[in-house]
Scaffold this active site. Sequence first.
Site, mmCIF file in Angstrom:
data_model
loop_
_atom_site.group_PDB
_atom_site.id
_atom_site.type_symbol
_atom_site.label_atom_id
_atom_site.label_comp_id
_atom_site.label_asym_id
_atom_site.label_seq_id
_atom_site.Cartn_x
_atom_site.Cartn_y
_atom_site.Cartn_z
ATOM 1 N N ASP A 158 -28.419 -36.558 14.848
ATOM 2 C CA ASP A 158 -29.061 -37.778 14.071
ATOM 3 C C ASP A 158 -27.807 -38.937 14.050
ATOM 4 O OD1 ASP A 158 -27.429 -36.477 12.346
ATOM 5 O OD2 ASP A 158 -29.083 -35.844 11.028
ATOM 6 N N ASN B 55 -31.793 -31.173 -0.450
ATOM 7 C CA ASN B 55 -33.428 -31.304 -0.540
ATOM 8 C C ASN B 55 -33.956 -30.460 0.378
ATOM 9 O OD1 ASN B 55 -33.059 -32.649 1.728
ATOM 10 N ND2 ASN B 55 -33.700 -34.563 0.968
ATOM 11 N N HIS C 118 -33.391 -30.626 3.562
ATOM 12 C CA HIS C 118 -33.675 -31.215 4.905
ATOM 13 C C HIS C 118 -32.875 -30.564 6.142
ATOM 14 C CE1 HIS C 118 -30.317 -34.599 4.740
ATOM 15 N NE2 HIS C 118 -29.958 -33.423 4.830
ATOM 16 N N GLU D 107 -36.543 -35.045 6.759
ATOM 17 C CA GLU D 107 -36.782 -35.013 4.935
ATOM 18 C C GLU D 107 -37.961 -34.291 4.616
ATOM 19 O OE1 GLU D 107 -34.069 -35.628 3.790
ATOM 20 O OE2 GLU D 107 -33.257 -37.721 3.778
HETATM 21 P P1 PGA Z 1 -23.339 -31.679 4.165
HETATM 22 O O1 PGA Z 1 -24.678 -32.268 4.583
HETATM 23 O O2 PGA Z 1 -22.716 -30.904 5.167
HETATM 24 O O3 PGA Z 1 -22.396 -33.190 3.795
HETATM 25 O O4 PGA Z 1 -23.483 -31.009 2.553
HETATM 26 C C1 PGA Z 1 -25.582 -31.371 4.930
HETATM 27 C C2 PGA Z 1 -26.971 -32.009 5.689
HETATM 28 O O5 PGA Z 1 -27.230 -33.100 4.769
HETATM 29 O O6 PGA Z 1 -27.444 -31.623 6.453
#
Ligand code: PGA
Length: 243
Positions: free
Chosen positions: A67, A136, A138, A143
């Site tokens: 992404d 959350n 995701h 999301e």
């Molecule tokens: P993070 O993010 O590795 O910075 O915790 C993970 C994600 O949001 O997929």
Amino acid sequence: MEIKVYKDYQAMSEAAAEMIKNEMKQDNHIVLGLATGSTPIGLYQKLAESCAAGEISFQHASSYNLDEYVGIPMDHPESYHTFMNENFFKHVDFPKGATHVPWTDGVNPEVDCRAYDEAVQKAGGIDIQVLGIGGNGHIAFNEPDESFTEETHIAYLDERTIQDNSRFFDSMEQVPKSAITVGMGVIMKARRVIILANGANKADAVYKMVHGQIKPQVPASILRLHPNVTLLLDEDAARKLKK
Ligand code: PGA
């Protein structure tokens, strides 16, 4: 889903790197699916060390990222293009043009999304997909929603994601509110998935992914339907899991 728990972030990152190194030794034309975020930084460091030591080479490999934000320039310090260059690509020996991070300038997002899916498909799909998980639940920028989205698409960031990602920006207002992201198609068609989570702030999402209902409100839960997933955790992220 195979679940492995390590004593800390370092041990989790080393184990993930070993898995990828082993796959690369069997197939040096590997197609890697890569993630940004704090979670895989240790893994990328380990792979870069192995590459510098001559144990592995990316000369015949290629990569496709999950992404990218919409609305900030590619060379913005917090773009995922910059993140990947700084944390991984510039430290290893991918040939020019072998690494791919989705991009849209927002003018024709649908065209850019279709082109990305076609590029992944033309590469033969992903051999190993590296994933983190959002607080959350995701994966990539898929999301929590009413349904799963299969194709690469434009996603609007959840409140929690904007809050989580604000640590990289001067204020919440500066966090981009949308992103181009692969859908579940690229992820679920990957031949192998390695998903990493560390820290107590991931314990709830990990619990729901592993023990909750498989539903689009917990996007990572769909991984339980994938035939070859390894979940690597540190003890803090694993602490709510049933024994
Ligand atoms: P993070 O993010 O590795 O910075 O915790 C993970 C994600 O949001 O997929």
